[in-house]
Design a protein around this motif. Structure first.
Motif, PDB file in Angstrom:
ATOM      1  N   SER A 195       8.101   5.429   5.483  1.00  0.00           N
ATOM      2  CA  SER A 195       9.307   5.994   4.872  1.00  0.00           C
ATOM      3  C   SER A 195       9.629   7.371   5.453  1.00  0.00           C
ATOM      4  O   SER A 195      10.795   7.698   5.696  1.00  0.00           O
ATOM      5  CB  SER A 195       9.147   6.092   3.356  1.00  0.00           C
ATOM      6  OG  SER A 195       9.030   4.805   2.783  1.00  0.00           O
ATOM      7  N   GLU A 196       8.595   8.178   5.660  1.00  0.00           N
ATOM      8  CA  GLU A 196       8.806   9.500   6.254  1.00  0.00           C
ATOM      9  C   GLU A 196       9.367   9.374   7.667  1.00  0.00           C
ATOM     10  O   GLU A 196      10.317  10.078   8.035  1.00  0.00           O
ATOM     11  CB  GLU A 196       7.491  10.284   6.277  1.00  0.00           C
ATOM     12  CG  GLU A 196       7.641  11.691   6.829  1.00  0.00           C
ATOM     13  CD  GLU A 196       6.304  12.436   6.874  1.00  0.00           C
ATOM     14  OE1 GLU A 196       6.315  13.634   7.211  1.00  0.00           O
ATOM     15  OE2 GLU A 196       5.262  11.814   6.592  1.00  0.00           O
ATOM     16  N   ALA A 197       8.781   8.467   8.440  1.00  0.00           N
ATOM     17  CA  ALA A 197       9.293   8.248   9.799  1.00  0.00           C
ATOM     18  C   ALA A 197      10.711   7.686   9.746  1.00  0.00           C
ATOM     19  O   ALA A 197      11.589   8.093  10.530  1.00  0.00           O
ATOM     20  CB  ALA A 197       8.372   7.295  10.552  1.00  0.00           C
ATOM     21  N   GLY A 198      10.958   6.748   8.815  1.00  0.00           N
ATOM     22  CA  GLY A 198      12.279   6.148   8.687  1.00  0.00           C
ATOM     23  C   GLY A 198      13.349   7.166   8.344  1.00  0.00           C
ATOM     24  O   GLY A 198      14.462   7.116   8.892  1.00  0.00           O
ATOM     25  N   TYR A 199      13.016   8.087   7.457  1.00  0.00           N
ATOM     26  CA  TYR A 199      13.979   9.138   7.100  1.00  0.00           C
ATOM     27  C   TYR A 199      14.360   9.957   8.341  1.00  0.00           C
ATOM     28  O   TYR A 199      15.536  10.261   8.563  1.00  0.00           O
ATOM     29  CB  TYR A 199      13.399  10.049   6.032  1.00  0.00           C
ATOM     30  CG  TYR A 199      14.306  11.188   5.648  1.00  0.00           C
ATOM     31  CD1 TYR A 199      15.325  11.018   4.714  1.00  0.00           C
ATOM     32  CD2 TYR A 199      14.164  12.445   6.243  1.00  0.00           C
ATOM     33  CE1 TYR A 199      16.176  12.059   4.382  1.00  0.00           C
ATOM     34  CE2 TYR A 199      15.009  13.494   5.916  1.00  0.00           C
ATOM     35  CZ  TYR A 199      16.016  13.293   4.985  1.00  0.00           C
ATOM     36  OH  TYR A 199      16.863  14.334   4.667  1.00  0.00           O
ATOM     37  N   ASN A 200      13.373  10.310   9.151  1.00  0.00           N
ATOM     38  CA  ASN A 200      13.650  11.104  10.352  1.00  0.00           C
ATOM     39  C   ASN A 200      14.408  10.303  11.407  1.00  0.00           C
ATOM     40  O   ASN A 200      15.252  10.853  12.117  1.00  0.00           O
ATOM     41  CB  ASN A 200      12.345  11.656  10.916  1.00  0.00           C
ATOM     42  CG  ASN A 200      11.787  12.780  10.070  1.00  0.00           C
ATOM     43  OD1 ASN A 200      12.536  13.630   9.583  1.00  0.00           O
ATOM     44  ND2 ASN A 200      10.480  12.790   9.854  1.00  0.00           N
ATOM     45  N   ILE A 201      14.109   9.000  11.507  1.00  0.00           N
ATOM     46  CA  ILE A 201      14.910   8.144  12.385  1.00  0.00           C
ATOM     47  C   ILE A 201      16.353   8.126  11.890  1.00  0.00           C
ATOM     48  O   ILE A 201      17.305   8.177  12.680  1.00  0.00           O
ATOM     49  CB  ILE A 201      14.328   6.715  12.437  1.00  0.00           C
ATOM     50  CG1 ILE A 201      12.998   6.713  13.199  1.00  0.00           C
ATOM     51  CG2 ILE A 201      15.311   5.753  13.103  1.00  0.00           C
ATOM     52  CD1 ILE A 201      12.246   5.395  13.129  1.00  0.00           C
ATOM     53  N   GLY A 202      16.513   8.089  10.572  1.00  0.00           N
ATOM     54  CA  GLY A 202      17.847   8.119   9.981  1.00  0.00           C
ATOM     55  C   GLY A 202      18.616   9.378  10.334  1.00  0.00           C
ATOM     56  O   GLY A 202      19.837   9.332  10.543  1.00  0.00           O
ATOM     57  N   ASP A 230       0.850  -1.195   0.000  1.00  0.00           N
ATOM     58  CA  ASP A 230       0.000   0.000   0.000  1.00  0.00           C
ATOM     59  C   ASP A 230       0.887   1.247   0.000  1.00  0.00           C
ATOM     60  O   ASP A 230       1.709   1.459   0.894  1.00  0.00           O
ATOM     61  CB  ASP A 230      -0.902   0.006   1.236  1.00  0.00           C
ATOM     62  CG  ASP A 230      -1.848   1.185   1.238  1.00  0.00           C
ATOM     63  OD1 ASP A 230      -2.865   1.125   0.527  1.00  0.00           O
ATOM     64  OD2 ASP A 230      -1.550   2.187   1.939  1.00  0.00           O
ATOM     65  N   ARG A 231       0.707   2.116  -1.005  1.00  0.00           N
ATOM     66  CA  ARG A 231       1.602   3.256  -1.198  1.00  0.00           C
ATOM     67  C   ARG A 231       1.540   4.237  -0.039  1.00  0.00           C
ATOM     68  O   ARG A 231       2.568   4.781   0.384  1.00  0.00           O
ATOM     69  CB  ARG A 231       1.266   3.974  -2.510  1.00  0.00           C
ATOM     70  CG  ARG A 231       1.609   3.158  -3.753  1.00  0.00           C
ATOM     71  CD  ARG A 231       1.352   3.942  -5.018  1.00  0.00           C
ATOM     72  NE  ARG A 231       2.210   5.126  -5.106  1.00  0.00           N
ATOM     73  CZ  ARG A 231       2.160   6.008  -6.099  1.00  0.00           C
ATOM     74  NH1 ARG A 231       1.307   5.822  -7.104  1.00  0.00           N
ATOM     75  NH2 ARG A 231       2.956   7.047  -6.106  1.00  0.00           N
ATOM     76  N   PHE A 232       0.351   4.497   0.458  1.00  0.00           N
ATOM     77  CA  PHE A 232       0.222   5.466   1.552  1.00  0.00           C
ATOM     78  C   PHE A 232       0.880   4.934   2.822  1.00  0.00           C
ATOM     79  O   PHE A 232       1.577   5.666   3.529  1.00  0.00           O
ATOM     80  CB  PHE A 232      -1.248   5.789   1.804  1.00  0.00           C
ATOM     81  CG  PHE A 232      -1.476   6.815   2.891  1.00  0.00           C
ATOM     82  CD1 PHE A 232      -0.745   7.987   2.923  1.00  0.00           C
ATOM     83  CD2 PHE A 232      -2.426   6.594   3.882  1.00  0.00           C
ATOM     84  CE1 PHE A 232      -0.952   8.941   3.929  1.00  0.00           C
ATOM     85  CE2 PHE A 232      -2.645   7.534   4.882  1.00  0.00           C
ATOM     86  CZ  PHE A 232      -1.901   8.704   4.906  1.00  0.00           C
ATOM     87  N   ALA A 233       0.691   3.643   3.124  1.00  0.00           N
ATOM     88  CA  ALA A 233       1.314   3.045   4.304  1.00  0.00           C
ATOM     89  C   ALA A 233       2.838   3.080   4.187  1.00  0.00           C
ATOM     90  O   ALA A 233       3.546   3.402   5.154  1.00  0.00           O
ATOM     91  CB  ALA A 233       0.831   1.607   4.488  1.00  0.00           C
ATOM     92  N   ILE A 234       3.342   2.783   2.978  1.00  0.00           N
ATOM     93  CA  ILE A 234       4.791   2.846   2.754  1.00  0.00           C
ATOM     94  C   ILE A 234       5.299   4.273   2.930  1.00  0.00           C
ATOM     95  O   ILE A 234       6.358   4.512   3.527  1.00  0.00           O
ATOM     96  CB  ILE A 234       5.138   2.317   1.347  1.00  0.00           C
ATOM     97  CG1 ILE A 234       4.848   0.821   1.269  1.00  0.00           C
ATOM     98  CG2 ILE A 234       6.593   2.602   1.000  1.00  0.00           C
ATOM     99  CD1 ILE A 234       4.937   0.247  -0.131  1.00  0.00           C
ATOM    100  N   GLU A 235       4.541   5.234   2.439  1.00  0.00           N
ATOM    101  CA  GLU A 235       4.915   6.648   2.564  1.00  0.00           C
ATOM    102  C   GLU A 235       5.015   7.053   4.038  1.00  0.00           C
ATOM    103  O   GLU A 235       5.948   7.762   4.440  1.00  0.00           O
ATOM    104  CB  GLU A 235       3.877   7.503   1.850  1.00  0.00           C
ATOM    105  CG  GLU A 235       4.139   9.001   1.914  1.00  0.00           C
ATOM    106  CD  GLU A 235       3.021   9.794   1.257  1.00  0.00           C
ATOM    107  OE1 GLU A 235       2.554  10.760   1.866  1.00  0.00           O
ATOM    108  OE2 GLU A 235       2.604   9.405   0.141  1.00  0.00           O
ATOM    109  N   LEU A 236       4.066   6.607   4.842  1.00  0.00           N
ATOM    110  CA  LEU A 236       4.067   6.936   6.271  1.00  0.00           C
ATOM    111  C   LEU A 236       5.315   6.384   6.960  1.00  0.00           C
ATOM    112  O   LEU A 236       5.990   7.094   7.718  1.00  0.00           O
ATOM    113  CB  LEU A 236       2.814   6.371   6.942  1.00  0.00           C
ATOM    114  CG  LEU A 236       1.484   7.028   6.575  1.00  0.00           C
ATOM    115  CD1 LEU A 236       0.320   6.180   7.075  1.00  0.00           C
ATOM    116  CD2 LEU A 236       1.396   8.435   7.160  1.00  0.00           C
TER     117      LEU A 236
END
Length: 412
Positions: free
Chosen positions: A312-319, A304-310
């Motif tokens: 991914s955004e959190a993952g980038y900030n964790i990064g 699901d694209r929206f779930a992946i987007e959510l």
């Protein structure tokens, strides 16, 4: 049995728990005693039915050593894994296997003066239902969120008591030794002893859950800091977003990365008309928070694209936060663990992108980003490991977990 003999037996028990299989020579090295003394104590443990021979090690040239392990049902731990909303309790054997299904129940910690009493009642209930005698239980390990002081047995965020530590309260009620640790420290201990950080000298273990915690492995040991508060990764001030954090400050890493925030963003996106399977799957009710978080993770795994987007955004900030850790501590590995690790490799690309943008390449190039194989089980395993790490040590109020090994000798 002399006090020294008891001490040696506890040391061998601990080493076999953490290593599973060891030769006599390896045990001799690990407990720092002569081979002859180790052989003598090992033979006594075999005669008592505590240790078993498991055959010879694979050939590497020369004579193959005989290997030993603990009898799995000779000793048990009570493992408690808590977060702000839910608690899990398990009785586990010496191979970290559950004696009965995990007891999982809702227990809100914030502004709940009855939380510790409810928790202790549940611990007693689980022990009773397990059928395991308390004389065979090495202790109770409790992982919990908040500012936890393991030495004093206190949590300055939750489960506060009047003039008594949490560990003393639980020990008095259950007649078993109790230990507490911050939940992210517990997850870090699990990864160090049984997971992706095993045999690694310097590792950062990110506990992705309702917050984003950190277990710090430095020089092969769990680093707790002076008072046990080390690793408050969630509260690094990274954003000027004006969002209030659970700690009372604003702009913390947690305000853009926790599973709680991801669920809230999912609900907002659905209300704004985003096309997603989540529209028909999310409850949106407070009591279904855990289920909704799992739904987002599993939907992302199904594409699901929206779930992946959510995520991914959190993952980038964790990064972005991980970039700071790499610059400060130069870890060999960063392990993504805890409940959120169920999302698997979805985290890796956005985290790596953040490292590409925010990390000095020479520092980041040798740091591995790994997904935990323990996942949601990590806190339960870490709580068991906490007990066995302390097994045999005397703590305040005179409670001694060595009574469990004494009883083993009497019952075998």
């Amino acid at each position: 049995m002399t006090a020294k003999s008891q001490s040696y037996k506890r040391k061998i028990t601990r080493q076999l728990y953490f290593s599973n299989l060891l030769s006599c020579a390896e045990l001799s090295h690990k407990i720092d005693k002569s081979l002859s003394l180790t052989t003598k104590i090992l033979n006594e443990l075999i005669a008592e039915g505590i240790v078993i021979e498991t055959g010879y090690a694979p050939s590497s040239g020369g004579r193959r050593p005989l290997m030993y392990s603990l009898k799995p049902d000779i000793l048990y731990t009570v493992s408690v894994a808590m977060d702000q909303f839910f608690t899990r309790i398990a009785v586990m054997d010496m191979q970290n296997r559950h004696v009965r299904p995990v007891e999982k129940f809702e227990l809100r910690l914030a502004d709940n003066p009855m939380a510790l009493s409810v928790l202790t009642d549940k611990i007693e209930y689980v022990i009773e239902q397990s059928g395991v005698s308390k004389t065979r239980i090495a202790g109770i390990g409790i992982g919990m969120p908040g500012f936890v002081d393991p030495q004093q047995g206190l949590n300055y965020s939750f489960l506060q008591t009047k003039g008594e530590s949490i560990t003393a309260y639980v020990a008095k009620r259950t007649k078993l030794t109790a230990y507490i640790e911050n939940d992210s420290g517990i997850v870090g201990l699990a990864e160090l002893k049984f997971g992706a950080a095993r045999n690694r000298r310097n590792a950062m273990v990110i506990n992705i859950g309702w917050g984003v915690g950190l277990g710090m492995i430095l020089e092969g040991r769990l680093f707790r800091g002076d008072n046990g508060f080390a690793g408050e990764f969630s509260h690094i001030p990274l954003f000027n977003n004006g969002k209030l954090c659970s700690c009372g400050k604003s702009g913390c890493l947690e305000t853009e990365t926790s599973l709680f925030v991801i669920v809230e963003k999912a609900k907002a996106g659905i209300q704004a008309g985003r096309v997603t399977v989540l529209k028909n799957l999310l409850s949106g009710k407070e009591e279904d928070l855990e289920k909704d978080a799992e739904t987002i993770i599993f939907s992302a795994g199904r594409g699901d694209r929206f779930a992946i987007e959510l995520l991914s955004e959190a993952g980038y900030n964790i990064g972005r936060g991980i970039a700071i850790l790499i610059h400060l501590l130069n870890p060999g590995i960063v392990v993504l663990s805890g409940r959120g690790a169920l999302a698997g490799k979805i985290w890796q690309a956005p985290i790596q992108q953040a490292l590409n943008e925010h990390c000095i390449p020479r520092l980041a190039v040798n740091t591995e980003i790994a997904i935990s194989t323990l996942g949601y089980e990590a806190e339960l395993i870490g709580s068991a490991a906490l007990v066995m790490e302390k097994f045999g040590e005397t703590i305040k109020k005179g409670y001694k977990p060595e009574r469990a090994i004494n009883t083993m000798n009497n019952e075998t």
